[in-house]
Motif scaffolding. Sequence first.
Motif, mmCIF file in Angstrom:
data_model
loop_
_atom_site.group_PDB
_atom_site.id
_atom_site.type_symbol
_atom_site.label_atom_id
_atom_site.label_comp_id
_atom_site.label_asym_id
_atom_site.label_seq_id
_atom_site.Cartn_x
_atom_site.Cartn_y
_atom_site.Cartn_z
ATOM 1 N N MET A 1 36.830 36.054 13.747
ATOM 2 C CA MET A 1 38.123 35.704 14.600
ATOM 3 C C MET A 1 39.093 37.083 14.821
ATOM 4 S SD MET A 1 39.597 33.173 16.802
ATOM 5 C CE MET A 1 38.651 31.911 15.894
ATOM 6 N N LYS A 2 39.442 37.270 15.934
ATOM 7 C CA LYS A 2 40.359 38.554 16.354
ATOM 8 C C LYS A 2 41.780 37.821 16.634
ATOM 9 C CE LYS A 2 36.309 41.417 16.787
ATOM 10 N NZ LYS A 2 35.722 42.442 17.437
ATOM 11 N N GLU A 3 42.878 38.491 16.870
ATOM 12 C CA GLU A 3 44.097 38.315 17.530
ATOM 13 C C GLU A 3 44.686 39.544 17.990
ATOM 14 O OE1 GLU A 3 46.286 36.267 14.302
ATOM 15 O OE2 GLU A 3 46.423 38.203 13.200
ATOM 16 N N PHE A 4 45.511 38.980 18.948
ATOM 17 C CA PHE A 4 46.487 40.136 19.391
ATOM 18 C C PHE A 4 47.839 39.255 19.508
ATOM 19 C CE2 PHE A 4 48.705 41.377 23.438
ATOM 20 C CZ PHE A 4 48.819 42.743 23.073
ATOM 21 N N PHE A 5 48.908 40.172 19.182
ATOM 22 C CA PHE A 5 50.537 40.011 19.306
ATOM 23 C C PHE A 5 51.093 40.613 20.409
ATOM 24 C CE2 PHE A 5 48.932 37.944 15.350
ATOM 25 C CZ PHE A 5 49.612 36.882 15.206
ATOM 26 N N CYS A 6 51.361 40.156 21.446
ATOM 27 C CA CYS A 6 52.091 40.865 22.468
ATOM 28 C C CYS A 6 53.382 41.708 21.944
ATOM 29 C CB CYS A 6 52.589 40.031 23.721
ATOM 30 S SG CYS A 6 52.954 40.923 25.064
ATOM 31 N N GLY A 7 53.922 40.983 21.052
ATOM 32 C CA GLY A 7 55.206 41.609 20.284
ATOM 33 C C GLY A 7 55.019 43.103 19.703
ATOM 34 N N SER A 8 53.804 43.434 19.560
ATOM 35 C CA SER A 8 53.444 44.648 18.832
ATOM 36 C C SER A 8 53.264 45.676 20.128
ATOM 37 C CB SER A 8 51.735 44.655 18.159
ATOM 38 O OG SER A 8 50.968 44.359 19.149
ATOM 39 N N LEU A 9 53.460 45.272 21.221
ATOM 40 C CA LEU A 9 53.204 46.288 22.327
ATOM 41 C C LEU A 9 54.634 46.114 23.189
ATOM 42 C CD1 LEU A 9 51.549 48.309 23.977
ATOM 43 C CD2 LEU A 9 50.676 46.085 25.440
ATOM 44 N N VAL A 10 54.966 44.529 23.267
ATOM 45 C CA VAL A 10 56.399 44.426 24.074
ATOM 46 C C VAL A 10 57.249 43.889 23.110
ATOM 47 C CG1 VAL A 10 57.297 43.269 25.930
ATOM 48 C CG2 VAL A 10 55.013 43.922 26.190
ATOM 49 N N PRO A 11 58.397 44.596 22.558
ATOM 50 C CA PRO A 11 59.160 44.186 21.507
ATOM 51 C C PRO A 11 59.833 42.760 21.953
ATOM 52 C CG PRO A 11 59.317 46.559 21.843
ATOM 53 C CD PRO A 11 58.448 46.009 22.742
ATOM 54 N N GLY A 12 59.803 41.858 21.046
ATOM 55 C CA GLY A 12 60.449 40.905 21.259
ATOM 56 C C GLY A 12 59.545 39.326 21.942
ATOM 57 N N CYS A 13 58.487 39.758 22.395
ATOM 58 C CA CYS A 13 57.479 38.782 22.838
ATOM 59 C C CYS A 13 56.814 38.173 21.999
ATOM 60 C CB CYS A 13 56.801 39.628 23.943
ATOM 61 S SG CYS A 13 55.541 38.280 24.764
ATOM 62 N N GLU A 14 56.802 36.713 21.837
ATOM 63 C CA GLU A 14 56.379 35.908 20.761
ATOM 64 C C GLU A 14 55.044 35.505 21.134
ATOM 65 O OE1 GLU A 14 58.960 32.992 19.160
ATOM 66 O OE2 GLU A 14 60.463 34.630 19.184
ATOM 67 N N TRP A 15 54.260 35.633 22.145
ATOM 68 C CA TRP A 15 52.811 35.212 22.924
ATOM 69 C C TRP A 15 51.970 36.077 21.910
ATOM 70 C CZ3 TRP A 15 48.454 37.471 24.762
ATOM 71 C CH2 TRP A 15 47.860 36.615 25.392
ATOM 72 N N HIS A 16 50.842 35.255 21.639
ATOM 73 C CA HIS A 16 49.664 35.717 21.086
ATOM 74 C C HIS A 16 48.674 35.104 21.253
ATOM 75 C CE1 HIS A 16 51.071 32.710 18.343
ATOM 76 N NE2 HIS A 16 49.591 32.397 17.949
ATOM 77 N N THR A 17 47.305 35.760 21.060
ATOM 78 C CA THR A 17 46.105 34.803 21.392
ATOM 79 C C THR A 17 44.939 35.142 20.177
ATOM 80 O OG1 THR A 17 44.321 34.508 22.924
ATOM 81 C CG2 THR A 17 45.115 36.667 22.896
ATOM 82 N N ARG A 18 43.970 34.254 19.891
ATOM 83 C CA ARG A 18 42.814 34.412 19.266
ATOM 84 C C ARG A 18 41.893 34.114 19.883
ATOM 85 N NH1 ARG A 18 44.671 31.911 13.279
ATOM 86 N NH2 ARG A 18 46.513 33.364 12.925
ATOM 87 N N HIS A 19 40.651 34.739 19.499
ATOM 88 C CA HIS A 19 39.195 34.456 19.908
ATOM 89 C C HIS A 19 38.384 35.245 19.024
ATOM 90 C CE1 HIS A 19 36.023 33.622 22.810
ATOM 91 N NE2 HIS A 19 36.821 32.706 23.197
ATOM 92 N N GLU A 20 37.046 34.913 19.475
ATOM 93 C CA GLU A 20 35.898 35.546 18.709
ATOM 94 C C GLU A 20 35.633 36.770 19.522
ATOM 95 O OE1 GLU A 20 34.421 34.893 15.572
ATOM 96 O OE2 GLU A 20 35.771 32.892 15.417
ATOM 97 N N GLU A 21 35.780 36.829 20.555
ATOM 98 C CA GLU A 21 35.480 37.965 21.462
ATOM 99 C C GLU A 21 36.519 38.771 21.823
ATOM 100 O OE1 GLU A 21 32.147 38.733 21.988
ATOM 101 O OE2 GLU A 21 31.605 36.795 20.888
ATOM 102 N N GLU A 22 36.478 40.078 21.687
ATOM 103 C CA GLU A 22 37.293 41.016 22.154
ATOM 104 C C GLU A 22 37.779 40.975 23.487
ATOM 105 O OE1 GLU A 22 37.925 45.597 22.003
ATOM 106 O OE2 GLU A 22 37.838 44.690 20.140
ATOM 107 N N ALA A 23 36.581 40.833 24.347
ATOM 108 C CA ALA A 23 36.703 40.609 25.793
ATOM 109 C C ALA A 23 37.523 39.562 26.368
ATOM 110 C CB ALA A 23 35.369 40.748 26.386
#
Length: 61
Positions: A1-23
Amino acid sequence: MKEFFCGSLVPGCEWHTRHEEEAEIMRRAVEHMRETHGETIIRETMIEAIRSRIDKVRSAA
């Protein structure tokens, strides 16, 4: 499982997502950037920035 946190790119944004596939994470992140942050053009630098911030989910055990 992989994840991306938007706040790591756009400060203050709490959106994130997880999925098996990077695509799929990339697809969701690009959609989020367009819908939430008003990005109309997703440049290669943005793709690279998102990709570099995708992490493997650490096991809780």
